[in-house]
Every structure is written in structure tokens, then in C-alpha cells.
Scaffold this motif. Structure first.
Motif, PDB file in Angstrom:
ATOM      1  N   GLY A 221     -45.499  -1.280  18.883  1.00 42.83           N
ATOM      2  CA  GLY A 221     -46.098  -0.036  18.406  1.00 42.83           C
ATOM      3  C   GLY A 221     -45.153   1.135  18.590  1.00 42.83           C
ATOM      4  O   GLY A 221     -44.962   1.946  17.666  1.00 42.83           O
ATOM      5  N   PHE A 222     -44.531   1.236  19.768  1.00 42.82           N
ATOM      6  CA  PHE A 222     -43.618   2.350  20.015  1.00 42.82           C
ATOM      7  C   PHE A 222     -42.369   2.236  19.147  1.00 42.82           C
ATOM      8  O   PHE A 222     -41.865   3.245  18.628  1.00 42.82           O
ATOM      9  N   CYS A 223     -41.830   1.022  18.992  1.00 42.34           N
ATOM     10  CA  CYS A 223     -40.629   0.851  18.167  1.00 42.34           C
ATOM     11  C   CYS A 223     -40.878   1.229  16.714  1.00 42.34           C
ATOM     12  O   CYS A 223     -40.006   1.816  16.056  1.00 42.34           O
ATOM     13  N   LEU A 224     -42.064   0.896  16.211  1.00 40.88           N
ATOM     14  CA  LEU A 224     -42.403   1.296  14.842  1.00 40.88           C
ATOM     15  C   LEU A 224     -42.440   2.823  14.739  1.00 40.88           C
ATOM     16  O   LEU A 224     -41.928   3.407  13.769  1.00 40.88           O
ATOM     17  N   PHE A 225     -43.040   3.469  15.748  1.00 42.77           N
ATOM     18  CA  PHE A 225     -43.067   4.935  15.792  1.00 42.77           C
ATOM     19  C   PHE A 225     -41.646   5.488  15.850  1.00 42.77           C
ATOM     20  O   PHE A 225     -41.298   6.433  15.117  1.00 42.77           O
ATOM     21  N   LEU A 230     -38.633   9.058  14.803  1.00 41.91           N
ATOM     22  CA  LEU A 230     -37.406   9.552  15.446  1.00 41.91           C
ATOM     23  C   LEU A 230     -36.191   9.428  14.539  1.00 41.91           C
ATOM     24  O   LEU A 230     -35.343  10.325  14.510  1.00 41.91           O
ATOM     25  N   PHE A 231     -36.091   8.330  13.785  1.00 44.83           N
ATOM     26  CA  PHE A 231     -34.968   8.221  12.854  1.00 44.83           C
ATOM     27  C   PHE A 231     -35.056   9.301  11.777  1.00 44.83           C
ATOM     28  O   PHE A 231     -34.029   9.803  11.310  1.00 44.83           O
ATOM     29  N   SER A 232     -36.272   9.655  11.382  1.00 48.30           N
ATOM     30  CA  SER A 232     -36.441  10.756  10.418  1.00 48.30           C
ATOM     31  C   SER A 232     -36.011  12.077  11.046  1.00 48.30           C
ATOM     32  O   SER A 232     -35.386  12.916  10.380  1.00 48.30           O
ATOM     33  N   VAL A 233     -36.344  12.275  12.320  1.00 49.53           N
ATOM     34  CA  VAL A 233     -35.916  13.494  13.024  1.00 49.53           C
ATOM     35  C   VAL A 233     -34.394  13.564  13.097  1.00 49.53           C
ATOM     36  O   VAL A 233     -33.790  14.618  12.840  1.00 49.53           O
ATOM     37  N   TYR A 234     -33.765  12.433  13.444  1.00 48.51           N
ATOM     38  CA  TYR A 234     -32.303  12.409  13.506  1.00 48.51           C
ATOM     39  C   TYR A 234     -31.691  12.702  12.131  1.00 48.51           C
ATOM     40  O   TYR A 234     -30.693  13.433  12.034  1.00 48.51           O
ATOM     41  N   ALA A 235     -32.271  12.119  11.088  1.00 48.89           N
ATOM     42  CA  ALA A 235     -31.770  12.370   9.732  1.00 48.89           C
ATOM     43  C   ALA A 235     -31.950  13.835   9.347  1.00 48.89           C
ATOM     44  O   ALA A 235     -31.099  14.423   8.662  1.00 48.89           O
ATOM     45  N   GLY A 299     -32.812   0.078  20.324  1.00 47.66           N
ATOM     46  CA  GLY A 299     -33.833  -0.953  20.536  1.00 47.66           C
ATOM     47  C   GLY A 299     -33.697  -1.611  21.892  1.00 47.66           C
ATOM     48  O   GLY A 299     -34.692  -1.891  22.573  1.00 47.66           O
ATOM     49  N   SER A 300     -32.456  -1.855  22.319  1.00 56.54           N
ATOM     50  CA  SER A 300     -32.230  -2.437  23.638  1.00 56.54           C
ATOM     51  C   SER A 300     -32.622  -1.458  24.737  1.00 56.54           C
ATOM     52  O   SER A 300     -33.078  -1.866  25.815  1.00 56.54           O
ATOM     53  N   SER A 301     -32.463  -0.166  24.470  1.00 59.18           N
ATOM     54  CA  SER A 301     -32.880   0.851  25.436  1.00 59.18           C
ATOM     55  C   SER A 301     -34.384   0.799  25.657  1.00 59.18           C
ATOM     56  O   SER A 301     -34.867   0.825  26.796  1.00 59.18           O
ATOM     57  N   VAL A 302     -35.135   0.693  24.560  1.00 56.97           N
ATOM     58  CA  VAL A 302     -36.596   0.602  24.666  1.00 56.97           C
ATOM     59  C   VAL A 302     -37.002  -0.669  25.396  1.00 56.97           C
ATOM     60  O   VAL A 302     -37.841  -0.646  26.310  1.00 56.97           O
ATOM     61  N   SER A 303     -36.409  -1.802  25.006  1.00 57.84           N
ATOM     62  CA  SER A 303     -36.791  -3.074  25.630  1.00 57.84           C
ATOM     63  C   SER A 303     -36.421  -3.102  27.107  1.00 57.84           C
ATOM     64  O   SER A 303     -37.127  -3.697  27.923  1.00 57.84           O
ATOM     65  N   LEU A 381     -33.853  -1.782  15.338  1.00 59.86           N
ATOM     66  CA  LEU A 381     -33.524  -0.439  15.820  1.00 59.86           C
ATOM     67  C   LEU A 381     -32.042  -0.323  16.163  1.00 59.86           C
ATOM     68  O   LEU A 381     -31.408   0.700  15.865  1.00 59.86           O
ATOM     69  N   ASN A 382     -31.498  -1.348  16.791  1.00 62.77           N
ATOM     70  CA  ASN A 382     -30.083  -1.310  17.167  1.00 62.77           C
ATOM     71  C   ASN A 382     -29.194  -1.113  15.945  1.00 62.77           C
ATOM     72  O   ASN A 382     -28.279  -0.283  15.943  1.00 62.77           O
ATOM     73  N   ALA A 383     -29.451  -1.895  14.900  1.00 65.09           N
ATOM     74  CA  ALA A 383     -28.576  -1.900  13.733  1.00 65.09           C
ATOM     75  C   ALA A 383     -28.763  -0.660  12.862  1.00 65.09           C
ATOM     76  O   ALA A 383     -27.794   0.006  12.496  1.00 65.09           O
TER      77      ALA A 383
END
Length: 413
Positions: A221-225, A230-235, A299-303, A381-383
Motif C-alpha cells: 500500500g505504501f509503495c503504491l502511494f 512521491l514520484f509525481s512530486v519529484y517530477a 524500494g529497498s529503502s522502504v523494505s 521503485l528501485n528502477a
């Protein structure tokens, strides 16, 4: 079908072992302890192999750096972006765990909680960074001191120049041998993890499934968010509304490639093509994308944080306190930068976690199981985080260049 099995074969076998172990644990109950030695043998092999693996992998990587290259504007900005996004991912995951706790109704494993040693912040930092004897570097309890020592050896080889060339070749050879060894050991993973999971299910019972289910629900759930928001914010930071449109318009192929191959490295060609369409200059994408494949892993950071939370829950500890949080953030940064060049590199982070927080070896299998279950989303997420990172590097490099030009003009005036 053949390509799918090639990319996901290891995960499928690990899951098969875990499922088989779960069934045995439910059927045999406490009698399943007879299988624990099988898991112990697997862990002992992994613990002994990972020490030389880490040394050779890190030392050889630094020893092979081209000494004619200097850290320029792109490299310095890239490092800041990589570390910044990894820390944001880790901290937001901690917040999500505080909001949606996964430790409810989970008791600590009997007979191990009392083995955990409480240390002050100063003692933790000292033990985290150093040892007072060389031989202690060879212990799994000294993972970070070993990493620091390996980095220093790598730079020493660079400094030695031609005189250090034989030692550099030794490091390269040792790295290849240890990578082959870890691959061989991990072929025993389905049996070793299956035996340990059977033991856990037999001792803890059905509540163990609830813990893993809650952690997986939180993670996905968090990774989807994070992926969408967050990727939209970074963009947006990189290029405003137009940046968001460019990113998502060209992120489909890298996303499908990441999920299909389950490999950040295999996604690099798709990322390079997408980055160009996103407006990233070649001289930036050719640096950021390949290095991001090994050094930048949101992604590895989250996991990593989720694994820490699960182990804390199983051993009756709370993921709170400034020292605990700071150590967790530090672990995620190290894992993100180290694991890319090492087979099954996430296990280094798990071993580091066990060492830093003073958990017994029984803490490792739960973290490894979590790592297996989260791998596809972590890879996504990593890629795909590398292309949006390249967009931000482009924005910040241009801003830095414009600032430099402005200062030069003011100096002339």
C-alpha cells in the motif's frame, strides 16, 4: 513462460519452500523443532560467506575506480539526490508504520528476547563504526566496521598506484569467487528458509501469518502511494506540471520492464531511452541511470524499514526513539548503496540490522522472508526512481550552473 521462470525462478522456489515449511509447522506444531538445525546450517553458511563477500565486493569496486575521473557537478548533485530520496522513502515508511502499526497482538519469541543487549547511543555509535581488534572485523557482529575498513582498503589501493596493481587483481578475483559462493549457498535457500519458517509457525502459530499479512499490506500500500504520489512530486520539482506529464508518459516501458525482469540492472536500457524522452541530456543520463541501477534504491529503502519493524515486533521491541530511528535511516542508506553490486545484496542490510540492534541470529530468517515477498514492488521503485532522479539532477545542475554564471557576472561588474 521460459523468460518468466528465468526472472522469477529463485523467488518461486523460495516461496515454495516457505509454503511447504508453513504446512509442516501447522501439522507438526512444537515437534517441528527437529527441523531447526537445517535452518541453522543454512544461516551459518550465509553468515560465514557474507563477511569475505562484503570485503571483496566493496574494496574491489573502489580499487577499480578510474583515478583520472573527478567528482564534477553532475556527480555531486546526483549523490545528494540519491541520498535525499532514499531518506525520504525511509522516513515516510517509519511514519506509515507509526500510523498503521503491524505489531498488534504479536508476542516476542520465547527464549530470545532476554538475549538482546541494551546499549546507550554513544556505545551504539562506537560499536557501529569500529572494533578494537582486527580479528573482530571477521565477525558478523561487526558489519559496518568491516564496510568502513573495506572502503579504506579500496582507497589505499588507489593511492598505491602501480605498486598496488597485484593487490587490485587479487581483490577482483576474490570478488568473483565470493559471488559464485553466495550464489551456491542461496540455492539452499528454499530448504533453509523453509525449515526456519516451519519452526516459526510451529512455535508462534497462526499469529505469525497475521504479522506477515499486515506487513505486506502496509508495504504494498505504501509503495503504491510512493510510486504515484512521491514520484509525481519529484517530477514536479524537476519540471513543474509539464515534468509530471513527461515522466508518466514515458515511464510505462521502464515500469513493465522492471516488473517483468525483476532487475534494476536489466531496466537500465529502457530507463536510458525514457530519460532522453523526459528531457534529460545524454551527459547526465549516461551517468545517473547506470549508477542509479546499483546505488539508488527507494524500494529497498522502504523494505529495509519494514523488515526492521517486523523483527522489532517479533522480539517485543518498539520502533521509536531518536537513536533507533537514526540507526534505521543509516542502515537504509548503506543498504541502498551496497546491495546493488552484490548477489542477494539485501541480505547484507539484514545482517547489518541484526548486528547493530543486537538481535540474535533468529532475527535473520523473518527479514529474509520479507525481502523475498517484497522483491517485485521493490524492483519497480528501485528502477523507475532512477529516471525521475535524473530529471531532478538535470534541474539542479542547470540551476547551479545559472547561479555560477550570475556570480561571475556580478564579480565582473
Amino acid at each position: 513462460m521460459g523468460a518468466f521462470l528465468k526472472n522469477y525462478g529463485n523467488i518461486i522456489w523460495l516461496l515454495a519452500g516457505i509454503i511447504a515449511g508453513s504446512v509442516l509447522g501447522l501439522v507438526l506444531g512444537p515437534r517441528v523443532t527437529v527441523l531447526k538445525p537445517i535452518g541453522d546450517i543454512f544461516l551459518n553458511l550465509l553468515f560465514t560467506a557474507v563477511i569475505p563477500l562484503v570485503f571483496f565486493a566493496i574494496a574491489s569496486a573502489i580499487a577499480n575506480v578510474d583515478r583520472t575521473q573527478k567528482l564534477g557537478r553532475v556527480m555531486s548533485v546526483m549523490v545528494m539526490v540519491f541520498v535525499g530520496t532514499v531518506l525520504v522513502a525511509a522516513f515516510l515508511t517509519i511514519v506509515a508504520i507509526w500510523l498503521f502499526p503491524i505489531h498488534q497482538q504479536v508476542s516476542a519469541q520465547p527464549g530470545v528476547t532476554e538475549n538482546i543487549q541494551a546499549l546507550s547511543l554513544g556505545e551504539q555509535i562506537t560499536a557501529l563504526l569500529t572494533t578494537n581488534e582486527f580479528f573482530e572485523l571477521l565477525s558478523r557482529k561487526s558489519m559496518l566496521p568491516l564496510i568502513i575498513f573495506s572502503v579504506m582498503i579500496g582507497f589505499a589501493v588507489l593511492r598505491a598506484g602501480d605498486a598496488g596493481e597485484p593487490f587490485r587483481r587479487f581483490l577482483n578475483s576474490g570478488n568473483e569467487v565470493m559471488k559464485s559462493l553466495i550464489i551456491l549457498i542461496m540455492k539452499l535457500g528454499p530448504i533453509g528458509l523453509g525449515a526456519y519458517f516451519a519452526y516459526q509457525v510451529g512455535i508462534l502459530g497462526p499469529q505469525l501469518f497475521g504479522l506477515y499479512a499486515r506487513s505486506m499490506a502496509l508495504y504494498y500500500g505504501f509503495c503504491l502511494f510512493y510510486f504515484v504520489v512521491l514520484f509525481s512530486v519529484y517530477a514536479f520539482i524537476a519540471g513543474g506540471i509539464a515534468g509530471i506529464k513527461r515522466y508518466w508518459k514515458n515511464n510505462v516501458v521502464p515500469s513493465l520492464t522492471a516488473v517483468g525482469t525483476c532487475s534494476s540492472i536489466a531496466t537500465i536500457p529502457a530507463n536510458l531511452d525514457a530519460a532522453k524522452k523526459m528531457g534529460v541530456p545524454d551527459h547526465i543520463s549516461n551517468i545517473v541511470i547506470p549508477l542509479g541501477g546499483t546505488l539508488h534504491k527507494d524500494g529497498s529503502s522502504v523494505s529495509s524499514i519494514v523488515k526492521i519493524a517486523v523483527v522489532f515486533a517479533m522480539f517485543g521491541r518498539s520502533l521509536s526513539g531518536a537513536d533507533t530511528i537514526l540507526l534505521a535511516l543509516g542502515i537504509t542508506v548503506i543498504v541502498s548503496m551496497v546491495e546493488g553490486g552484490v548477489p542477494n545484496g539485501a541480505y547484507i542490510g539484514e545482517l547489518l540490522m541484526v548486528s547493530v540492534y543486537g538481535f540474535p541470529p533468529e532475527a535473520l530468517p523473518p527479514a529474509m522472508i520479507i525481502g523475498t515477498l517484497v522483491d517485485p514492488m521493490a524492483t519497480l521503485l528501485n528502477a523507475t526512481g532512477d529516471t525521475v532522479a535524473a530529471m531532478m539532477v538535470t534541474r539542479f545542475v542547470k540551476r547551479k550552473a545559472e547561479s555560477g554564471k550570475q556570480k561571475a557576472i556580478e564579480a565582473v561588474v
